[in-house]
Design an enzyme around this catalytic site. Structure first.
Site, mmCIF file in Angstrom:
data_model
loop_
_atom_site.group_PDB
_atom_site.id
_atom_site.type_symbol
_atom_site.label_atom_id
_atom_site.label_comp_id
_atom_site.label_asym_id
_atom_site.label_seq_id
_atom_site.Cartn_x
_atom_site.Cartn_y
_atom_site.Cartn_z
ATOM 1 C CB CYS A 77 10.137 33.409 3.383
ATOM 2 S SG CYS A 77 8.793 34.341 4.266
HETATM 3 N N1 SAJ Z 1 15.676 38.654 -4.498
HETATM 4 C C1 SAJ Z 1 16.534 38.417 -5.189
HETATM 5 N N2 SAJ Z 1 16.288 38.332 -6.584
HETATM 6 C C2 SAJ Z 1 15.142 37.860 -7.282
HETATM 7 C C3 SAJ Z 1 13.987 37.786 -5.943
HETATM 8 C C4 SAJ Z 1 14.321 38.045 -4.825
HETATM 9 O O1 SAJ Z 1 17.567 39.148 -5.066
HETATM 10 O O2 SAJ Z 1 14.902 37.602 -8.395
HETATM 11 C C5 SAJ Z 1 15.738 39.041 -3.108
HETATM 12 C C6 SAJ Z 1 14.939 40.068 -2.500
HETATM 13 O O3 SAJ Z 1 15.428 41.165 -2.637
HETATM 14 C C7 SAJ Z 1 14.752 39.723 -1.065
HETATM 15 C C8 SAJ Z 1 14.501 38.190 -1.078
HETATM 16 O O4 SAJ Z 1 15.184 37.780 -2.226
HETATM 17 O O5 SAJ Z 1 15.723 40.096 -0.403
HETATM 18 C C9 SAJ Z 1 13.380 37.328 -0.754
HETATM 19 O O6 SAJ Z 1 12.578 38.121 -1.718
HETATM 20 P P1 SAJ Z 1 10.960 37.298 -2.091
HETATM 21 O O7 SAJ Z 1 10.116 38.222 -2.561
HETATM 22 O O8 SAJ Z 1 11.484 36.115 -2.906
HETATM 23 O O9 SAJ Z 1 10.594 36.943 -0.652
HETATM 24 P P2 SAJ Z 1 9.723 37.314 0.533
HETATM 25 O O10 SAJ Z 1 10.118 36.690 1.482
HETATM 26 O O11 SAJ Z 1 9.341 38.933 0.250
HETATM 27 O O12 SAJ Z 1 8.195 36.771 -0.013
HETATM 28 C C10 SAJ Z 1 8.318 35.423 -0.268
HETATM 29 C C11 SAJ Z 1 7.298 35.218 -1.410
HETATM 30 N N3 SAJ Z 1 7.633 35.706 -2.467
HETATM 31 C C12 SAJ Z 1 7.229 35.201 -3.676
HETATM 32 O O13 SAJ Z 1 6.713 34.341 -3.901
HETATM 33 C C13 SAJ Z 1 7.575 36.136 -5.047
HETATM 34 C C14 SAJ Z 1 6.921 33.680 -1.300
HETATM 35 O O14 SAJ Z 1 8.209 33.250 -1.340
HETATM 36 C C15 SAJ Z 1 6.332 33.324 0.176
HETATM 37 O O15 SAJ Z 1 5.263 33.249 -0.059
HETATM 38 C C16 SAJ Z 1 6.502 34.247 1.122
HETATM 39 O O16 SAJ Z 1 7.879 34.930 0.822
HETATM 40 C C17 SAJ Z 1 6.623 33.609 2.533
HETATM 41 O O17 SAJ Z 1 5.993 34.461 3.183
HETATM 42 O O18 SAJ Z 1 6.976 32.630 2.600
#
Ligand code: SAJ
Length: 441
Positions: A275
Site C-alpha cells: 500500500c
Molecule cells: N512505517 C514506518 N514508520 C511508521 C509507520 C510505518 O517506517 O511510523 C513503515 C512500516 O515499517 C512498513 C510501511 O511503513 O514498512 C507500511 O506500514 P503501514 O502499517 O503504514 O502500512 P500497511 O501497508 O501495513 O497497512 C496500511 C494500513 N496501516 C495503517 O493504517 C496503520 C493502512 O494504511 C491501510 O489500511 C492498509 O495499509 C491498506 O491495505 O491500504
C-alpha cells in the site's frame, strides 16, 4: 423502488444472497470469512489453485484470519473456493479484492481489475451487486469498470448495481479488523449506494456513504498517501538529526507528548507493503492527466526510498568504526518482512538494502521467523533461506542489522553476542549493556 432492487435487498437482509469474493488475499479472505460467519453463502474465486485447494481443505493462510473459524465455515459448507468464473452464474453479490500493483516504472497496473471485470461481464445478469475494494486511482470504477459491464446493455442502478468501497485492512493489527473498521462506500447511482451500504452493514459496524465512487477512491489513496508523506517527514528529520548529532528517537517521543495536533510516526529503513509505497503513485500518475504535479507526494516516495540507502551508510560507518568495510563483511540481517510480526515480504525495504549491500561486496545471511526464504532478482535469481538464530551465527557476523523488529526475538541476547549492531527500529533504546557496539539510525 424497482422490483430488482427490492428482491436483492430482501436477499441481503435475509442473508440468502450468494456472495462471490474475487481475490482471496489479505483483503478477500478475511472479508469472505466475515460474510460467511454472518450466514451468507460465500465462494472465493482465485486464480491461484493452491489457495483454492487450501480454502476447500479448511486450511487458513492469512495471519489475521482464525484457523478454527475458517475450518468451521468450510466444514459447514458456508465457505468454499474455486478458480472458475462459472461461480458467478449464481452470484448475487460480487466483491473484487484483487491486487493493484505498479509497473516497473511505477505506473498503475490495473490489469488484474480489468481481467476480473472482463470475467464478470460474461455472467452479468439483472439483480447483481458488484463492489470494487482494491485500492486504485479516482475514476477507475466509473471510467474503467462501468463501461466494461455496460457492454451487455444492462443499466447500472436499474439492472445491476456497482459501487466502490476501499479495503482498510491493516495487516497484523490486533485491534482493528474487517468487522470494526469503518467502511466508506460510493455508489454509481443512489440505488447502487443503498444496496452496497446495506450489504456491508450486515457485518461492519460503521458504514459511511459518500457521494460517488471517485470520492471513495480518492479517500483511500489519500489515507495511504498521508502515511507516506508523514513517514517521509520523520525519515528526513532522522537523516538531519544524524547530521546534527541529535537523537531522532528522543525527538519523536518528546513530540508525541503533545496531546493535540500531531500523530506519531517513526523513522525506519524505508516503507514496504502493498500500500504505502504503491498507492501514492496511483495518484501521481492520475494527476498528470490534469496537468498537476504532485511534487510533495513524489518527494515523499523519494525520501522513503533514500531511507534504505541511508541505512547502508549507517552500516558502512559502523563497520568503519571497527576498521572494517562492507566489502567482504558478513552481515546478519534480523527481520526482512515489510513490518513487524507479519509474514509479508512485498516491497519490503529489506530487499533493497540486501541488494545494495550484496552489490557492495557483503555476504548476507538473514533470520526472520515469518519468512523461511526469499528470492532476490539481481543479475541472476538468488535464493536466501532464513538462518536459525544461534549465538555462533550472531558472533560470527561482522555486523547484525535489525531491519524488522519482530517481537519474538530477544534483542538483548543478540546484542550481548554481536560484534556490532545497527538498529533501524530503536528496539535497543533501553539497553544499558552493549551500548558501545550499537548504532541506531
Ligand atoms: N512505517 C514506518 N514508520 C511508521 C509507520 C510505518 O517506517 O511510523 C513503515 C512500516 O515499517 C512498513 C510501511 O511503513 O514498512 C507500511 O506500514 P503501514 O502499517 O503504514 O502500512 P500497511 O501497508 O501495513 O497497512 C496500511 C494500513 N496501516 C495503517 O493504517 C496503520 C493502512 O494504511 C491501510 O489500511 C492498509 O495499509 C491498506 O491495505 O491500504
Amino acid at each position: 423502488m424497482s422490483e430488482i432492487k427490492q428482491a436483492l435487498e430482501q436477499k441481503i437482509v435475509s442473508r440468502q444472497a450468494a456472495v462471490v469474493v474475487i481475490g482471496m488475499g489479505y483483503v478477500g479472505l478475511p472479508l469472505a470469512v466475515e460474510k460467511a460467519k454472518a450466514g451468507f453463502q460465500v465462494t472465493g474465486l482465485d486464480c491461484d489453485s493452491q489457495r483454492v485447494q487450501m480454502i476447500n481443505e479448511g486450511k487458513n493462510y492469512i495471519l489475521d484470519v482464525s484457523d478454527d473459524e475458517m475450518r468451521r465455515l468450510v466444514a459447514s459448507g458456508k465457505l468454499s473456493a474455486t478458480d472458475s468464473y462459472s461461480a458467478l452464474v449464481g452470484a448475487d453479490i460480487i466483491v473484487i479484492c484483487v491486487p493493484t500493483p505498479l509497473t516497473t516504472n511505477r505506473d498503475p497496473d490495473i490489469s488484474f481489475i480489468e481481467t476480473v471485470a472482463d470475467g464478470i461481464v460474461r455472467y452479468l445478469r439483472p439483480g447483481q451487486l458488484i463492489t470494487l475494494e482494491s485500492t486504485t486511482y479516482p475514476g477507475t470504477t466509473e471510467k474503467v469498470i462501468l463501461p466494461k459491464l455496460a457492454v451487455k446493455g444492462l443499466k447500472a442502478g436499474q439492472d445491476f448495481f456497482l459501487a466502490y468501497s476501499p479495503e482498510r485492512v491493516d495487516p497484523g493489527n490486533r485491534h482493528y479488523n474487517t468487522r470494526n473498521t469503518p467502511k466508506i462506500v460510493g455508489g454509481v447511482t443512489p440505488q447502487c449506494l443503498d444496496l452496497a451500504c446495506l450489504f456491508y452493514r450486515q457485518t461492519i459496524s460503521k458504514v459511511i456513504p459518500v457521494s460517488s465512487p471517485a470520492v471513495a477512491e480518492m479517500t483511500k489513496v489519500f489515507e495511504n498517501t498521508y502515511r507516506s508523506v508523514n513517514i517521509a517527514l520523520v525519515n528526513e528529520i532522522m537523516m538531519l538529526c544524524d547530521r546534527m548529532g541529535i537523537d531522532v528517537w528522543e525527538v519523536v517521543d518528546a513530540a508525541a507528548t503533545k496531546p493535540f495536533g500531531i500523530q506519531t510516526f517513526y523513522p525506519g529503513p524505508g516503507v514496504g507493503g502493498h500500500c504505502i509505497p504503491v498507492d501514492p503513485y496511483y495518484l501521481v500518475w492520475k494527476a498528470r492527466e490534469y496537468d498537476f504535479d504532485t511534487r510533495l507526494i513524489e518527494l515523499s516516495g523519494h525520501i522513503n526510498l533514500q531511507a534504505s540507502y541511508y541505512v547502508v551508510e549507517k552500516v558502512r560507518d559502523a563497520l568503519n568504526s571497527r576498521h572494517k568495510c562492507i566489502n567482504g563483511a558478513k552481515i546478519l540481517i534480523l527481520g526482512v518482512a515489510y513490518k513487524k510480526d507479519i509474514d509479508d515480504l512485498r516491497e519490503s525495504p529489506a530487499l533493497k538494502i540486501i541488494s545494495i549491500l550484496r552489490r557492495l561486496g557483503a555476504t548476507i545471511v538473514y533470520h526472520d521467523p515469518y519468512i523461511p526464504s526469499l528470492i532476490l532478482e539481481e543479475q541472476s535469481t538468488v535464493a536466501l533461506s532464513s538462518k536459525i538464530l544461534t549465538q555462533d551465527e550472531i558472533s560470527a557476523s561482522d555486523c547484525v542489522l535489525i531491519i524488522t523488529d519482530h517481537s519474538s526475538i530477544d534483542y538483548s541476547w543478540v546484542c550481548r553476542h554481536a560484534q556490532l549492531v545497527v538498529d533501524t527500529r530503536n528496539v535497543t533504546k533501553d539497553f544499558r549493556e552493549s551500548r558501545e557496539k550499537i548504532y541506531r539510525i
